[in-house]
Motif scaffolding. Structure first.
Motif, PDB file in Angstrom:
ATOM      1  N   SER A 165       0.833  -1.200   0.000  1.00 16.96           N
ATOM      2  CA  SER A 165       0.000   0.000   0.000  1.00 16.96           C
ATOM      3  C   SER A 165       0.872   1.256   0.000  1.00 16.96           C
ATOM      4  N   TYR A 166       0.213   2.384   0.036  1.00 17.04           N
ATOM      5  CA  TYR A 166       0.915   3.667   0.042  1.00 17.04           C
ATOM      6  C   TYR A 166       1.149   4.133   1.478  1.00 17.04           C
ATOM      7  N   SER A 167       1.914   5.191   1.618  1.00 14.11           N
ATOM      8  CA  SER A 167       2.192   5.722   2.948  1.00 14.11           C
ATOM      9  C   SER A 167       1.783   7.181   3.033  1.00 14.11           C
ATOM     10  N   ALA A 168       1.773   7.684   4.247  1.00 18.63           N
ATOM     11  CA  ALA A 168       1.409   9.080   4.485  1.00 18.63           C
ATOM     12  C   ALA A 168       2.203   9.615   5.666  1.00 18.63           C
ATOM     13  N   MET A 169       2.336  10.931   5.704  1.00 15.89           N
ATOM     14  CA  MET A 169       2.917  11.600   6.861  1.00 15.89           C
ATOM     15  C   MET A 169       1.781  12.223   7.668  1.00 15.89           C
ATOM     16  N   HIS A 170       1.893  12.148   8.975  1.00 15.39           N
ATOM     17  CA  HIS A 170       0.887  12.709   9.874  1.00 15.39           C
ATOM     18  C   HIS A 170       1.538  13.807  10.700  1.00 15.39           C
ATOM     19  N   ALA A 171       0.959  14.984  10.676  1.00 13.54           N
ATOM     20  CA  ALA A 171       1.497  16.133  11.415  1.00 13.54           C
ATOM     21  C   ALA A 171       0.471  16.613  12.434  1.00 13.54           C
ATOM     22  N   THR A 172       0.881  16.718  13.693  1.00 10.86           N
ATOM     23  CA  THR A 172       0.004  17.200  14.764  1.00 10.86           C
ATOM     24  C   THR A 172       0.692  18.346  15.496  1.00 10.86           C
ATOM     25  N   PHE A 173       0.007  19.464  15.607  1.00  9.99           N
ATOM     26  CA  PHE A 173       0.589  20.646  16.250  1.00  9.99           C
ATOM     27  C   PHE A 173       0.216  20.713  17.728  1.00  9.99           C
ATOM     28  N   TYR A 174       1.194  21.130  18.538  1.00 10.85           N
ATOM     29  CA  TYR A 174       1.001  21.249  19.987  1.00 10.85           C
ATOM     30  C   TYR A 174       1.527  22.604  20.468  1.00 10.85           C
ATOM     31  N   ARG A 175       0.873  23.151  21.478  1.00  9.48           N
ATOM     32  CA  ARG A 175       1.369  24.393  22.084  1.00  9.48           C
ATOM     33  C   ARG A 175       2.539  24.116  23.017  1.00  9.48           C
ATOM     34  N   ASN A 176       2.465  23.000  23.740  1.00  8.33           N
ATOM     35  CA  ASN A 176       3.512  22.662  24.699  1.00  8.33           C
ATOM     36  C   ASN A 176       3.768  21.165  24.692  1.00  8.33           C
ATOM     37  N   MET A 177       4.951  20.780  25.148  1.00  8.04           N
ATOM     38  CA  MET A 177       5.287  19.378  25.314  1.00  8.04           C
ATOM     39  C   MET A 177       5.771  19.164  26.742  1.00  8.04           C
ATOM     40  N   TYR A 178       5.374  18.047  27.340  1.00  6.84           N
ATOM     41  CA  TYR A 178       5.759  17.739  28.711  1.00  6.84           C
ATOM     42  C   TYR A 178       6.333  16.328  28.770  1.00  6.84           C
ATOM     43  N   GLU A 179       7.468  16.200  29.426  1.00  8.30           N
ATOM     44  CA  GLU A 179       8.083  14.883  29.531  1.00  8.30           C
ATOM     45  C   GLU A 179       7.262  13.963  30.434  1.00  8.30           C
ATOM     46  N   SER A 180       7.196  12.693  30.027  1.00  8.33           N
ATOM     47  CA  SER A 180       6.478  11.676  30.791  1.00  8.33           C
ATOM     48  C   SER A 180       6.969  10.318  30.314  1.00  8.33           C
ATOM     49  N   ASP A 181       6.275   9.258  30.721  1.00 10.88           N
ATOM     50  CA  ASP A 181       6.655   7.917  30.281  1.00 10.88           C
ATOM     51  C   ASP A 181       6.481   7.743  28.778  1.00 10.88           C
ATOM     52  N   ILE A 182       5.616   8.567  28.176  1.00  9.11           N
ATOM     53  CA  ILE A 182       5.358   8.429  26.740  1.00  9.11           C
ATOM     54  C   ILE A 182       5.948   9.577  25.922  1.00  9.11           C
ATOM     55  N   CYS A 183       6.690  10.451  26.591  1.00 11.29           N
ATOM     56  CA  CYS A 183       7.260  11.619  25.904  1.00 11.29           C
ATOM     57  C   CYS A 183       8.626  11.945  26.503  1.00 11.29           C
ATOM     58  N   ARG A 184       9.669  11.886  25.672  1.00 11.35           N
ATOM     59  CA  ARG A 184      11.023  12.137  26.144  1.00 11.35           C
ATOM     60  C   ARG A 184      11.686  13.254  25.347  1.00 11.35           C
ATOM     61  N   ARG A 185      12.401  14.120  26.056  1.00 10.52           N
ATOM     62  CA  ARG A 185      13.114  15.207  25.394  1.00 10.52           C
ATOM     63  C   ARG A 185      14.527  14.760  25.037  1.00 10.52           C
ATOM     64  N   ILE A 186      14.976  15.213  23.875  1.00 11.65           N
ATOM     65  CA  ILE A 186      16.333  14.916  23.414  1.00 11.65           C
ATOM     66  C   ILE A 186      16.971  16.230  22.961  1.00 11.65           C
ATOM     67  N   ASN A 187      18.133  16.552  23.518  1.00  7.86           N
ATOM     68  CA  ASN A 187      18.850  17.758  23.137  1.00  7.86           C
ATOM     69  C   ASN A 187      19.940  17.406  22.137  1.00  7.86           C
ATOM     70  N   MET A 188      20.131  18.270  21.161  1.00 12.48           N
ATOM     71  CA  MET A 188      21.137  18.002  20.138  1.00 12.48           C
ATOM     72  C   MET A 188      21.735  19.304  19.617  1.00 12.48           C
ATOM     73  N   SER A 189      22.779  19.164  18.825  1.00 14.79           N
ATOM     74  CA  SER A 189      23.418  20.336  18.233  1.00 14.79           C
ATOM     75  C   SER A 189      22.604  20.823  17.037  1.00 14.79           C
ATOM     76  N   ALA A 190      22.888  22.021  16.595  1.00 13.82           N
ATOM     77  CA  ALA A 190      22.197  22.579  15.433  1.00 13.82           C
ATOM     78  C   ALA A 190      22.478  21.742  14.188  1.00 13.82           C
ATOM     79  N   GLU A 191      23.705  21.260  14.057  1.00  9.26           N
ATOM     80  CA  GLU A 191      24.068  20.448  12.892  1.00  9.26           C
ATOM     81  C   GLU A 191      23.307  19.120  12.894  1.00  9.26           C
ATOM     82  N   GLN A 192      23.174  18.513  14.055  1.00 11.69           N
ATOM     83  CA  GLN A 192      22.423  17.260  14.156  1.00 11.69           C
ATOM     84  C   GLN A 192      20.942  17.489  13.845  1.00 11.69           C
ATOM     85  N   TYR A 193      20.418  18.602  14.329  1.00 12.33           N
ATOM     86  CA  TYR A 193      19.011  18.902  14.054  1.00 12.33           C
ATOM     87  C   TYR A 193      18.771  19.109  12.565  1.00 12.33           C
TER      88      TYR A 193
END
Length: 222
Positions: free
Chosen positions: A117-145
């Motif tokens: 079958s075919y594929s699709a991209m799904h985009a969901t916008f959020y005002r804020n993000m909060y770390e939890s068991d289902i959400c983890r923050r990852i910090n990186m350099s500008a080049e990596q981003y």
């Protein structure tokens, strides 16, 4: 004789399923170590709903303005205060034709498993993000981003003006999401979670060697 053949086929199928799950478990526990980096210039998140993993990126940085590529105007809510966009790749049939597991058709599942079958991209916008068991923050350099941006953007199909191709549908999950045409086909060995995991690799972050499941990613971000 017929029953014997059926029994052998079922045993072979069961063995293949066991091997697949065993490989998924073992390979997901093998870590791809992150690149050495002491720069924390951009923060992203990984987010799961218990099945699927999204890569959550800032809507706007000096390196990429996602609103120009996937306009918030394509969502019902049109929330211009959104600061983050969760991006996920997956099977188009699952995204648009399967709002709940009860709606899953055998044909949709079989096409997805075997990459038919075919594929699709799904985009969901959020005002804020909060770390939890289902959400983890990852910090990186500008080049990596920037490498991560290139990886994610490459999965979108684009129109003549260089914008993502919007899919008009009533299958949205809420007021803040939209679907877009994508490259590639989902299959048993390359799932939505494999795609997200490979995105972390592309950005030089910690990841599983291979995983088709979200737990393989989050295992390394406890």
């Amino acid at each position: 004789m017929a029953l014997k053949i059926v029994g052998i086929v079922l045993l072979v199928l069961l063995a293949l399923v066991v091997l697949y799950l065993l490989a998924a478990f073992m390979l997901s526990r093998i870590a791809v170590e992150p690149e050495p980096n002491d720069k924390q210039e951009v923060s992203i998140y990984i987010l799961t709903n218990g099945v699927h993993t999204d890569l959550v990126l800032p809507v706007k940085t000096q390196y990429m303005d996602w609103e120009q590529f996937i306009p918030i105007a394509n969502t019902e809510g049109k929330d211009t205060l959104a600061k983050y966009v969760a991006l996920g790749w997956g099977d188009k049939g699952f995204y648009l034709e399967t709002p709940t597991w009860a709606d899953l058709k055998p044909s949709t599942a079989l096409k997805a498993v075997f990459g038919l079958s075919y594929s699709a991209m799904h985009a969901t916008f959020y005002r804020n993000m909060y770390e939890s068991d289902i959400c983890r923050r990852i910090n990186m350099s500008a080049e990596q981003y920037q490498r991560l941006v290139s990886y994610v953007k490459a999965r979108f199909k684009e129109d003549g003006s260089g914008k993502a191709i919007y899919i008009k549908t009533n299958a949205n999950y809420g007021p803040d999401d939209a679907f877009y045409e994508a490259h590639g086909s989902y299959n048993l060995f390359y799932t939505c979670n494999t795609w997200a995991n490979n995105g972390l690799k592309a950005a030089g972050q910690k990841a599983s060697l291979w995983t088709p499941f979200y737990k393989g990613i989050f295992y390394h971000y406890k």
